[in-house]
Write a protein that holds these residues in place. Structure first.
Motif, mmCIF file in Angstrom:
data_model
loop_
_atom_site.group_PDB
_atom_site.id
_atom_site.type_symbol
_atom_site.label_atom_id
_atom_site.label_comp_id
_atom_site.label_asym_id
_atom_site.label_seq_id
_atom_site.Cartn_x
_atom_site.Cartn_y
_atom_site.Cartn_z
ATOM 1 N N HIS A 7 0.803 -1.221 0.000
ATOM 2 C CA HIS A 7 0.000 0.000 0.000
ATOM 3 C C HIS A 7 0.836 1.271 0.000
ATOM 4 O O HIS A 7 0.334 2.356 -0.290
ATOM 5 N N ASP A 8 2.098 1.135 0.312
ATOM 6 C CA ASP A 8 2.983 2.302 0.207
ATOM 7 C C ASP A 8 3.320 2.604 -1.248
ATOM 8 O O ASP A 8 3.599 3.742 -1.607
ATOM 9 N N LEU A 9 3.293 1.563 -2.082
ATOM 10 C CA LEU A 9 3.635 1.739 -3.500
ATOM 11 C C LEU A 9 2.411 2.028 -4.361
ATOM 12 O O LEU A 9 2.491 2.751 -5.354
ATOM 13 N N CYS A 10 1.264 1.457 -4.024
ATOM 14 C CA CYS A 10 0.064 1.587 -4.851
ATOM 15 C C CYS A 10 -0.352 3.050 -4.985
ATOM 16 O O CYS A 10 -0.453 3.781 -4.007
ATOM 17 N N GLN A 11 -0.582 3.438 -6.242
ATOM 18 C CA GLN A 11 -1.028 4.807 -6.530
ATOM 19 C C GLN A 11 -2.433 4.816 -7.134
ATOM 20 O O GLN A 11 -2.862 5.823 -7.698
ATOM 21 N N GLY A 12 -3.116 3.694 -7.080
ATOM 22 C CA GLY A 12 -4.501 3.655 -7.538
ATOM 23 C C GLY A 12 -4.677 3.635 -9.042
ATOM 24 O O GLY A 12 -5.683 4.132 -9.554
ATOM 25 N N HIS A 13 -3.742 3.036 -9.758
ATOM 26 C CA HIS A 13 -3.879 2.985 -11.219
ATOM 27 C C HIS A 13 -5.018 2.073 -11.680
ATOM 28 O O HIS A 13 -5.443 2.161 -12.835
ATOM 29 N N ARG A 33 -6.883 -3.211 -3.494
ATOM 30 C CA ARG A 33 -7.057 -4.065 -2.326
ATOM 31 C C ARG A 33 -7.281 -5.483 -2.847
ATOM 32 O O ARG A 33 -7.932 -5.662 -3.884
ATOM 33 N N THR A 34 -6.778 -6.475 -2.141
ATOM 34 C CA THR A 34 -7.011 -7.851 -2.573
ATOM 35 C C THR A 34 -8.237 -8.404 -1.857
ATOM 36 O O THR A 34 -8.477 -8.124 -0.689
ATOM 37 N N ASP A 52 2.065 -7.827 -13.574
ATOM 38 C CA ASP A 52 2.985 -7.326 -14.604
ATOM 39 C C ASP A 52 2.557 -5.955 -15.118
ATOM 40 O O ASP A 52 3.391 -5.185 -15.604
ATOM 41 N N ASN A 53 1.264 -5.645 -15.030
ATOM 42 C CA ASN A 53 0.748 -4.393 -15.576
ATOM 43 C C ASN A 53 0.630 -3.273 -14.554
ATOM 44 O O ASN A 53 0.228 -2.156 -14.905
ATOM 45 N N CYS A 54 0.935 -3.538 -13.310
ATOM 46 C CA CYS A 54 0.883 -2.473 -12.309
ATOM 47 C C CYS A 54 2.091 -1.555 -12.507
ATOM 48 O O CYS A 54 3.230 -1.996 -12.370
ATOM 49 N N PRO A 55 1.851 -0.281 -12.836
ATOM 50 C CA PRO A 55 2.968 0.629 -13.121
ATOM 51 C C PRO A 55 3.872 0.858 -11.916
ATOM 52 O O PRO A 55 5.027 1.226 -12.071
ATOM 53 N N GLU A 56 3.344 0.644 -10.738
ATOM 54 C CA GLU A 56 4.139 0.876 -9.529
ATOM 55 C C GLU A 56 4.792 -0.399 -9.010
ATOM 56 O O GLU A 56 5.475 -0.370 -7.982
ATOM 57 N N ARG A 57 4.541 -1.517 -9.683
ATOM 58 C CA ARG A 57 5.071 -2.811 -9.214
ATOM 59 C C ARG A 57 4.682 -3.058 -7.756
ATOM 60 O O ARG A 57 5.498 -3.504 -6.950
ATOM 61 N N ALA A 58 3.441 -2.741 -7.448
ATOM 62 C CA ALA A 58 2.974 -2.835 -6.060
ATOM 63 C C ALA A 58 2.430 -4.208 -5.702
ATOM 64 O O ALA A 58 2.174 -4.481 -4.534
#
Ligand code: F3S
Length: 62
Positions: A7-13, A33-34, A52-58
């Motif tokens: 959650h520190d990396l996730c930017q809501g893409h 959220r999982t 693989d598609n998460c731009p933040e690699r979260a």
């Protein structure tokens, strides 16, 4: 396979949710959220694609 979101990396893409809504959703603040900890085998490929598609690699799979 276990899935989690940092959650520190996730930017809501929201790509995770678009690709596999069975496993991912957005919370009230628009962060990923999982919905499960253990990914059902039949969804493994799409969860991998979401990671693989998460731009933040979260998204972490292990
Ligand atoms: Fe967050 Fe990545 Fe999903 S930034 S909302 S985990 S696509």
């Amino acid at each position: 396979m276990h899935v989690s979101i940092d959650h520190d990396l996730c930017q809501g893409h929201a790509r995770c949710w678009e690709i596999c809504p069975e496993v991912f959703e957005l919370d009230d603040e628009g962060s990923g959220r999982t919905l499960v900890d253990e990914v059902p085998a039949e969804l493994g490929e799409r969860v991998q694609e979401a990671a693989d598609n998460c731009p933040e690699r979260a998204i972490t799979l292990h």
